[in-house]
Structure formats: structure tokens, C-alpha cells
Design an enzyme around this catalytic site. Structure first.
Site, PDB file in Angstrom:
ATOM      1  N   CYS A 125       0.859  -1.002  -0.010  1.00 56.61           N
ATOM      2  CA  CYS A 125      -0.377   0.167  -0.028  1.00 56.61           C
ATOM      3  C   CYS A 125       0.902   1.336  -0.029  1.00 56.61           C
ATOM      4  O   CYS A 125       1.976   1.115   0.446  1.00 56.61           O
ATOM      5  CB  CYS A 125      -0.854  -0.005   1.290  1.00 56.61           C
ATOM      6  SG  CYS A 125      -1.797  -1.306   1.337  1.00 56.61           S
ATOM      7  N   ASN A 187       1.923 -10.619  -3.865  1.00 53.93           N
ATOM      8  CA  ASN A 187       0.822  -9.883  -4.243  1.00 53.93           C
ATOM      9  C   ASN A 187       0.751  -9.857  -5.958  1.00 53.93           C
ATOM     10  O   ASN A 187       1.492 -10.274  -6.537  1.00 53.93           O
ATOM     11  CB  ASN A 187       1.028  -8.434  -3.693  1.00 53.93           C
ATOM     12  CG  ASN A 187      -0.544  -7.997  -3.193  1.00 53.93           C
ATOM     13  OD1 ASN A 187      -1.372  -8.043  -4.052  1.00 53.93           O
ATOM     14  ND2 ASN A 187      -0.650  -7.482  -2.081  1.00 53.93           N
ATOM     15  N   GLY A 240      -0.655 -17.493  -9.428  1.00 56.09           N
ATOM     16  CA  GLY A 240      -0.515 -18.096 -10.623  1.00 56.09           C
ATOM     17  C   GLY A 240      -0.855 -19.494 -10.410  1.00 56.09           C
ATOM     18  O   GLY A 240      -0.803 -20.579 -11.345  1.00 56.09           O
TER      19      GLY A 240
HETATM   20  C1  FMN Z   1      -9.906  -9.579  -6.858  1.00 61.86           C
HETATM   21  C2  FMN Z   1      -8.661  -9.404  -6.070  1.00 61.86           C
HETATM   22  C3  FMN Z   1      -8.823  -9.045  -4.610  1.00 61.86           C
HETATM   23  C4  FMN Z   1      -7.552  -8.849  -3.807  1.00 61.86           C
HETATM   24  N1  FMN Z   1      -7.547  -8.511  -2.693  1.00 61.86           N
HETATM   25  C5  FMN Z   1      -6.361  -8.484  -1.901  1.00 61.86           C
HETATM   26  C6  FMN Z   1      -6.421  -8.039  -0.516  1.00 61.86           C
HETATM   27  O1  FMN Z   1      -7.354  -7.540  -0.140  1.00 61.86           O
HETATM   28  N2  FMN Z   1      -5.279  -8.107   0.263  1.00 61.86           N
HETATM   29  C7  FMN Z   1      -4.136  -8.947  -0.528  1.00 61.86           C
HETATM   30  O2  FMN Z   1      -3.053  -8.861   0.381  1.00 61.86           O
HETATM   31  N3  FMN Z   1      -4.127  -9.283  -1.546  1.00 61.86           N
HETATM   32  C8  FMN Z   1      -5.175  -9.113  -2.439  1.00 61.86           C
HETATM   33  N4  FMN Z   1      -5.313  -9.776  -3.784  1.00 61.86           N
HETATM   34  C9  FMN Z   1      -3.914 -10.339  -4.074  1.00 61.86           C
HETATM   35  C10 FMN Z   1      -4.058 -12.034  -4.068  1.00 61.86           C
HETATM   36  O3  FMN Z   1      -4.208 -12.076  -2.429  1.00 61.86           O
HETATM   37  C11 FMN Z   1      -2.803 -12.510  -4.489  1.00 61.86           C
HETATM   38  O4  FMN Z   1      -1.527 -12.008  -3.570  1.00 61.86           O
HETATM   39  C12 FMN Z   1      -2.750 -12.292  -6.160  1.00 61.86           C
HETATM   40  O5  FMN Z   1      -3.830 -12.532  -6.678  1.00 61.86           O
HETATM   41  C13 FMN Z   1      -1.834 -13.632  -6.634  1.00 61.86           C
HETATM   42  O6  FMN Z   1      -2.143 -14.624  -6.487  1.00 61.86           O
HETATM   43  P1  FMN Z   1      -3.152 -15.581  -7.785  1.00 61.86           P
HETATM   44  O7  FMN Z   1      -2.431 -15.460  -8.752  1.00 61.86           O
HETATM   45  O8  FMN Z   1      -3.303 -16.996  -6.795  1.00 61.86           O
HETATM   46  O9  FMN Z   1      -4.326 -15.034  -7.764  1.00 61.86           O
HETATM   47  C14 FMN Z   1      -6.277  -9.528  -4.532  1.00 61.86           C
HETATM   48  C15 FMN Z   1      -6.358 -10.179  -5.934  1.00 61.86           C
HETATM   49  C16 FMN Z   1      -7.573 -10.227  -6.411  1.00 61.86           C
HETATM   50  C17 FMN Z   1      -7.546 -10.906  -7.722  1.00 61.86           C
END
Ligand code: FMN
Length: 303
Positions: A125, A187, A240
Site C-alpha cells: 500500500c 501480491n 498463478g
Molecule cells: C480480486 C482480488 C482482490 C485482492 N485483494 C487483496 C487484498 O485485499 N489483500 C491482499 O493482500 N491481496 C489481495 N489480492 C492479491 C491476492 O491475494 C494474491 O496475492 C494475488 O492475486 C496473486 O495470487 P493468484 O495469482 O493466485 O491470484 C487480491 C487479488 C484479487 C484478484
């Protein structure tokens, strides 16, 4: 496939990523029942915040782009959720964010009193005191926020890192030195932009957003690999993953647990059990255990 993580026994190494399924006990409980070892809440901030206007999430097929904008009821406005969550019988990570060190500390101290099993701080952030610079790209602000939060909580602290950091391994090391008990990486990647060529406009109302899902996996694997070389604390590998083979790759890079976010959209809420089963099958086929493959990619010639 039970695993130990910071003194807790989890039924498997699968973790629900923050922000994917909100904060309601019923939904988080369902995810746990459907095979997720550890569930993470949506990030909780200091003030009520609506987040960005729709559309906020677009599925690109090979991954997603989102600009949700960290909507939160504010840490003091979640009494109903906490009342329910206090009755849970599954391990829970509460995710926290702020715009200054003081805000992180205030929210984390309050959330700690609600007794989650772990607190994760999302340091992706902007820091209001440093002209909007992202906390997690700067070693000094990462150190300051981790040490401040560590002083006021009485559950283990996970620090969630951003791949925007020029040297994510250095940030991980600074966080470990400041008292982090585990690292979660990564993230979303970005910001990116997608333009609809018919309307000639960016598809997201906020225009730019973070990338997630299969297209970011090589970046996530590289980050986990680099962090594993630098710190001794456990790593939650995230980014991913949606199959057992993806999860095995994360473990080989050095992850102790494997998170899934976008994969919930691609394979449903029971993706965690599917991935755990696929990992188990792969391990059986190869006559290997989880411990034997952890960090395997760091050994010369795969030895
Ligand atoms: C719709 C959405 C909302 C997310 N909100 C948060 C959040 O509130 N806090 C956080 O630390 N990461 C947030 N993320 C990031 C995910 O926790 C994660 O780190 C990121 O999507 C990579 O993982 P993935 O490829 O499995 O989605 C968000 C991701 C998505 C797609």
C-alpha cells in the site's frame, strides 16, 4: 498431507489468498471444509472505504486484472464478523493494511485482540508519509512497519510482499530482521492496463490494475526462489497456482505453504482439495515426500 506452520498443524499446505472470498465466517469455513489448510481474510484497513468503481475485475483467460481498491468496512466496524469468527474451528489469517506505520499498528493491535491464528500485513500500500511510495518497495519503511506491528500483536506475523520491489529478497530479509515470522509472496503484479479497442477505453474503471493468475506464475516462482536463498523463516508461495504441478513448482522454489487466489475462479472453491490431491498423486508417482522436494530447485543438478 498435514504440515506444521509456525506451531500449528494444518491439514494440508494449501492457503486461501487474501481478498478472494471476503470475511464471512460461513464462506471461509466452507473453503476450509472443501480442502483448504489455512484461510486468509480480505485485508482490513483503518477507515471505511468503498474501493474503486466497477468494473474492478476482468478475466483475461490467462489471468486476471483487478483494481478493487482495498474496500473495507474499517477495523472498528466488523464486530458481527468477529463474533462469528471467534466460534470457528479452522486456522485463520487476518490481513491488515494502513497508510502509515501508526495505522498499521493500530489496526493490527485491534485485530490481534480478536485472536486470529496469524496476522498478515499487506505492505503493497502507498505510504502517506512518504509521498505515496509503496511500503514494500522500500527497505526502511518495510522495516519500520514490521517492527512496529510486531510490538503490539501476540500472534505470529506474516508479511506479504510486492513483486514491485526492485530486490524482493532484500525486503524479505529486512522483514525477517524486524521480527516477521513468515513471508507471503507475492501480491499482484503491475500495475498493468488492458484497452478495449472498440470503445478505445481501458477496461477497468480505475484504468490500471494488478495482474494475477497463470500469467504471473513465473514471476512468483522467481520471487520465492530469491527469498528462500535469503531468509530462514517459512514462505507462503502465491501467484498463478491452480494445479498440483504449479504447487509442486512453488515448493521446489522454496515455499512451505502454497496460496491460491485467482485459481478459485478458474477451478471453483474446492480447488484447494483438487490441488492437494494432485500434489499427493505426483509425490506418490515420484516416490517423494513434500519435505524432500522443498527447495529442490536450489540444489545443483537437481540433487
Ligand atoms: C480480486 C482480488 C482482490 C485482492 N485483494 C487483496 C487484498 O485485499 N489483500 C491482499 O493482500 N491481496 C489481495 N489480492 C492479491 C491476492 O491475494 C494474491 O496475492 C494475488 O492475486 C496473486 O495470487 P493468484 O495469482 O493466485 O491470484 C487480491 C487479488 C484479487 C484478484
Amino acid at each position: 498431507m498435514t504440515v506444521q506452520f509456525l506451531g500449528k498443524i494444518l491439514k494440508n499446505p494449501m492457503v486461501l489468498a487474501s481478498g478472494i472470498l471476503g470475511n464471512s465466517k460461513d464462506i471461509l469455513e466452507r473453503v476450509h471444509e472443501q480442502g483448504c489448510g489455512l484461510v486468509t481474510m480480505k485485508s482490513i484497513g483503518p477507515e471505511p472505504r468503498d474501493g474503486h468503481k466497477n468494473p474492478t475485475v476482468i478475466d483475461l483467460g490467462h489471468g486476471m486484472i483487478n483494481a478493487v481498491g482495498l474496500p473495507t468496512p474499517g477495523h472498528l466496524n466488523m464486530e458481527n464478523e468477529w463474533k462469528e469468527l471467534e466460534k470457528r474451528d479452522f486456522p485463520l489469517v487476518a490481513s491488515v493494511y494502513g497508510g502509515s506505520v501508526k495505522e498499521y499498528q493500530m489496526v493490527a493491535e485491534y485485530v490481534s485482540s480478536k485472536k486470529p491464528d496469524f496476522i498478515e500485513i499487506n505492505i503493497s500500500c502507498p505510504n502517506s508519509e512518504q509521498h505515496g511510495m509503496i511500503f514494500g518497495i522500500n527497505p526502511q519503511s518495510s522495516h519500520d512497519v514490521v517492527s512496529a506491528v510486531k510490538k503490539v500483536i501476540d500472534v505470529p506475523l506474516i508479511v506479504k510482499l510486492t513483486p514491485q520491489a526492485p530486490d524482493i529478497a532484500r525486503i524479505a530479509k529486512v522483514c525477517e530482521d524486524a521480527g516477521a515470522d513468515a513471508i507471503c509472496a507475492i501480491n499482484t503484479v503491475g500495475p498493468g492496463m488492458v484497452i478495449d479497442i472498440e470503445s478505445r477505453l481501458p477496461v477497468l474503471a480505475f484504468k490500471k490494475g494488478g495482474l494475477s493468475g497463470p500469467m504471473i506464475k513465473p514471476i512468483a516462482v522467481r520471487c520465492v526462489f530469491d527469498i528462500y536463498r535469503t531468509v530462514a523463516i517459512p514462505i507462503i508461495g502465491l501467484g498463478g497456482v491452480s494445479t498440483g504441478e504449479d504447487a509442486i513448482e512453488m515448493i521446489m522454489a522454496g515455499a512451505s505453504l502454497v496460496g491460491i487466489g485467482s485459481g478459485v475462479r478458474y477451478r471453483g472453491m474446492d480447488v484447494f482439495q483438487k490441488v492437494a490431491d494432485e500434489m499427493e498423486t505426483w509425490l506418490l508417482d515420484h516416490h517423494l515426500s513434500l519435505e524432500q522436494i522443498k527447495g529442490a530447485a536450489h540444489k545443483e543438478n537437481g540433487e
